[in-house]
Write a protein that holds these residues in place. Sequence first.
Motif, PDB file in Angstrom:
ATOM      1  N   ASP A 277       0.759  -1.300   0.068  1.00 26.40           N
ATOM      2  CA  ASP A 277      -0.165  -0.090  -0.010  1.00 26.40           C
ATOM      3  C   ASP A 277       0.871   1.291   0.031  1.00 26.40           C
ATOM      4  OD1 ASP A 277      -1.617   2.146   0.361  1.00 26.40           O
ATOM      5  OD2 ASP A 277      -2.860   0.924   2.065  1.00 26.40           O
ATOM      6  N   PRO A 278       0.860   1.881  -1.210  1.00 25.18           N
ATOM      7  CA  PRO A 278       1.862   3.279  -1.117  1.00 25.18           C
ATOM      8  C   PRO A 278       1.275   4.237  -0.397  1.00 25.18           C
ATOM      9  CG  PRO A 278       1.340   2.211  -3.519  1.00 25.18           C
ATOM     10  CD  PRO A 278       0.672   1.624  -2.644  1.00 25.18           C
ATOM     11  N   SER A 279       0.092   4.326   0.086  1.00 18.73           N
ATOM     12  CA  SER A 279      -0.301   5.032   1.058  1.00 18.73           C
ATOM     13  C   SER A 279      -0.142   5.323   2.418  1.00 18.73           C
ATOM     14  CB  SER A 279      -2.088   5.304   0.670  1.00 18.73           C
ATOM     15  OG  SER A 279      -2.583   4.141   1.365  1.00 18.73           O
ATOM     16  N   VAL A 280       0.360   4.077   2.756  1.00 25.49           N
ATOM     17  CA  VAL A 280       0.670   3.967   4.374  1.00 25.49           C
ATOM     18  C   VAL A 280       2.001   4.916   4.497  1.00 25.49           C
ATOM     19  CG1 VAL A 280       1.907   2.303   5.966  1.00 25.49           C
ATOM     20  CG2 VAL A 280       0.138   1.505   4.375  1.00 25.49           C
ATOM     21  N   SER A 281       1.853   5.596   5.718  1.00 24.05           N
ATOM     22  CA  SER A 281       3.013   6.673   6.027  1.00 24.05           C
ATOM     23  C   SER A 281       4.209   5.958   5.802  1.00 24.05           C
ATOM     24  CB  SER A 281       2.843   7.177   7.329  1.00 24.05           C
ATOM     25  OG  SER A 281       3.641   8.224   7.566  1.00 24.05           O
ATOM     26  N   GLY A 282       5.115   6.554   5.009  1.00 21.61           N
ATOM     27  CA  GLY A 282       6.396   6.192   4.872  1.00 21.61           C
ATOM     28  C   GLY A 282       6.720   5.143   3.856  1.00 21.61           C
ATOM     29  N   ALA A 283       5.467   4.519   3.195  1.00 22.02           N
ATOM     30  CA  ALA A 283       6.077   3.420   2.344  1.00 22.02           C
ATOM     31  C   ALA A 283       6.527   3.736   0.940  1.00 22.02           C
ATOM     32  CB  ALA A 283       4.625   2.554   2.147  1.00 22.02           C
ATOM     33  N   ASP A 284       5.837   4.964   0.368  1.00 18.33           N
ATOM     34  CA  ASP A 284       6.217   5.241  -0.851  1.00 18.33           C
ATOM     35  C   ASP A 284       7.501   5.844  -0.940  1.00 18.33           C
ATOM     36  OD1 ASP A 284       5.633   5.901  -3.749  1.00 18.33           O
ATOM     37  OD2 ASP A 284       6.012   8.201  -3.081  1.00 18.33           O
ATOM     38  N   ALA A 285       7.765   6.607   0.084  1.00 12.53           N
ATOM     39  CA  ALA A 285       9.440   7.225   0.180  1.00 12.53           C
ATOM     40  C   ALA A 285      10.386   6.089   0.516  1.00 12.53           C
ATOM     41  CB  ALA A 285       9.463   8.188   1.568  1.00 12.53           C
TER      42      ALA A 285
ATOM     43  N   ARG B  30       4.369  -9.217   5.912  1.00 11.12           N
ATOM     44  CA  ARG B  30       3.993  -9.179   4.724  1.00 11.12           C
ATOM     45  C   ARG B  30       4.651  -8.623   3.560  1.00 11.12           C
ATOM     46  NH1 ARG B  30      -1.140  -8.856   5.778  1.00 11.12           N
ATOM     47  NH2 ARG B  30      -1.406  -6.267   5.851  1.00 11.12           N
ATOM     48  N   LEU B  31       5.244  -7.473   4.156  1.00  9.41           N
ATOM     49  CA  LEU B  31       6.300  -6.599   3.264  1.00  9.41           C
ATOM     50  C   LEU B  31       7.476  -7.015   3.225  1.00  9.41           C
ATOM     51  CD1 LEU B  31       5.731  -3.902   1.488  1.00  9.41           C
ATOM     52  CD2 LEU B  31       6.038  -2.654   3.258  1.00  9.41           C
ATOM     53  N   GLY B  32       7.865  -8.065   3.771  1.00  4.98           N
ATOM     54  CA  GLY B  32       9.328  -8.742   3.704  1.00  4.98           C
ATOM     55  C   GLY B  32      10.001  -7.903   4.790  1.00  4.98           C
ATOM     56  N   GLU B  33       9.531  -7.187   5.855  1.00  3.75           N
ATOM     57  CA  GLU B  33      10.293  -6.484   6.529  1.00  3.75           C
ATOM     58  C   GLU B  33      10.644  -7.281   7.776  1.00  3.75           C
ATOM     59  OE1 GLU B  33       8.649  -2.095   6.070  1.00  3.75           O
ATOM     60  OE2 GLU B  33       7.644  -3.362   7.343  1.00  3.75           O
ATOM     61  N   TRP B  34      11.956  -7.372   8.364  1.00  4.16           N
ATOM     62  CA  TRP B  34      12.320  -8.229   9.548  1.00  4.16           C
ATOM     63  C   TRP B  34      11.391  -8.000  10.584  1.00  4.16           C
ATOM     64  CZ3 TRP B  34      14.028  -7.160  14.266  1.00  4.16           C
ATOM     65  CH2 TRP B  34      14.793  -8.191  15.006  1.00  4.16           C
TER      66      TRP B  34
ATOM     67  N   ALA C 213      18.317 -13.174  11.105  1.00  2.00           N
ATOM     68  CA  ALA C 213      18.687 -12.648   9.957  1.00  2.00           C
ATOM     69  C   ALA C 213      19.014 -11.055  10.096  1.00  2.00           C
ATOM     70  CB  ALA C 213      17.389 -12.425   8.983  1.00  2.00           C
ATOM     71  N   PRO C 214      20.019 -10.598   9.385  1.00  2.17           N
ATOM     72  CA  PRO C 214      20.515  -9.205   9.504  1.00  2.17           C
ATOM     73  C   PRO C 214      19.494  -8.070   9.070  1.00  2.17           C
ATOM     74  CG  PRO C 214      21.886  -9.965   7.773  1.00  2.17           C
ATOM     75  CD  PRO C 214      20.880 -11.053   8.186  1.00  2.17           C
ATOM     76  N   ARG C 215      18.607  -8.495   8.115  1.00  3.70           N
ATOM     77  CA  ARG C 215      17.690  -7.397   7.468  1.00  3.70           C
ATOM     78  C   ARG C 215      16.367  -8.065   7.041  1.00  3.70           C
ATOM     79  NH1 ARG C 215      21.816  -8.852   3.894  1.00  3.70           N
ATOM     80  NH2 ARG C 215      21.168  -9.681   1.926  1.00  3.70           N
ATOM     81  N   GLY C 216      15.660  -7.376   6.566  1.00  2.00           N
ATOM     82  CA  GLY C 216      14.566  -7.713   5.628  1.00  2.00           C
ATOM     83  C   GLY C 216      14.835  -8.549   4.282  1.00  2.00           C
TER      84      GLY C 216
ATOM     85  N   ALA D 117      13.350  -1.199  10.027  1.00  2.00           N
ATOM     86  CA  ALA D 117      12.352  -0.757   9.111  1.00  2.00           C
ATOM     87  C   ALA D 117      11.049  -1.376   9.583  1.00  2.00           C
ATOM     88  CB  ALA D 117      12.562  -1.065   7.880  1.00  2.00           C
ATOM     89  N   ASN D 118       9.861  -0.730   9.966  1.00  2.00           N
ATOM     90  CA  ASN D 118       8.658  -1.210  10.238  1.00  2.00           C
ATOM     91  C   ASN D 118       7.434  -0.435   9.757  1.00  2.00           C
ATOM     92  OD1 ASN D 118       6.838  -3.164  11.370  1.00  2.00           O
ATOM     93  ND2 ASN D 118       7.003  -2.146  13.462  1.00  2.00           N
ATOM     94  N   ILE D 119       7.573  -0.341   8.558  1.00  2.00           N
ATOM     95  CA  ILE D 119       6.419   0.599   8.064  1.00  2.00           C
ATOM     96  C   ILE D 119       5.099   0.086   7.987  1.00  2.00           C
ATOM     97  CG2 ILE D 119       5.454   1.665   5.869  1.00  2.00           C
ATOM     98  CD1 ILE D 119       8.413   2.165   5.360  1.00  2.00           C
ATOM     99  N   LEU D 120       5.294  -1.299   7.811  1.00  2.00           N
ATOM    100  CA  LEU D 120       3.570  -2.042   7.900  1.00  2.00           C
ATOM    101  C   LEU D 120       3.173  -2.157   9.219  1.00  2.00           C
ATOM    102  CD1 LEU D 120       1.783  -3.035   5.711  1.00  2.00           C
ATOM    103  CD2 LEU D 120       3.043  -5.345   6.342  1.00  2.00           C
TER     104      LEU D 120
END
Length: 201
Positions: free
Chosen positions: A86-94, A145-149, A154-157, A186-189
Amino acid sequence: MADAKRRPGLKPVERRTFLRYSLIGSVGAGLGGFGLASLGFLWPGSPEGLFGEVPLGNANDLADEIQNERAPIRVPEGGISIIVWDPSVSGADAAYGEHHQAILSDDVGLMALNSASCPHLGCGVPWCQSSQWFECPCHGSRYNRLGEWTGGPAPRGLDRYASFINGDGEFVVDLGQELTGPARTANILEQSPEGPHCVDA
């Protein structure tokens, strides 16, 4: 005559010894085959036969299927899992918009994750339908669901591939442009598990 032709220093192999070594060899070959099969499961194939920019189907149809099934679409040939974001989630598009330009509407986009290789030690990372997370069966790393750790060693998403929608409306993944997964922070979702985990941490 046979004794006269026998090479000095060589002793005939006893039947019992021969059978024992044959049995050991057979068991070893069987275990080796099982081990290779197990590795094939844990480390799915790399994108053999797929190179460069690969169209994977009509973008709208893919998004509809993912949303209806509440599960990514896996492309085994490339070790890819196609997800909706969802590109509209805060910070996702950036954070993701620059390289993931397969945007269908204000709140629906497609993204291709490299689920064939956990950033920890390279195991395949299957989707867990009950938790709605990706969960590594080797050492328990987890990704939303977005592949974020979300947990584990694991060292990253999950790493991902650049993507876009072509003029024919197809979702295209650029296998020549693999992108390093997001940092652990990173935990935008902000997605909590939605049910039981498939893999113990």
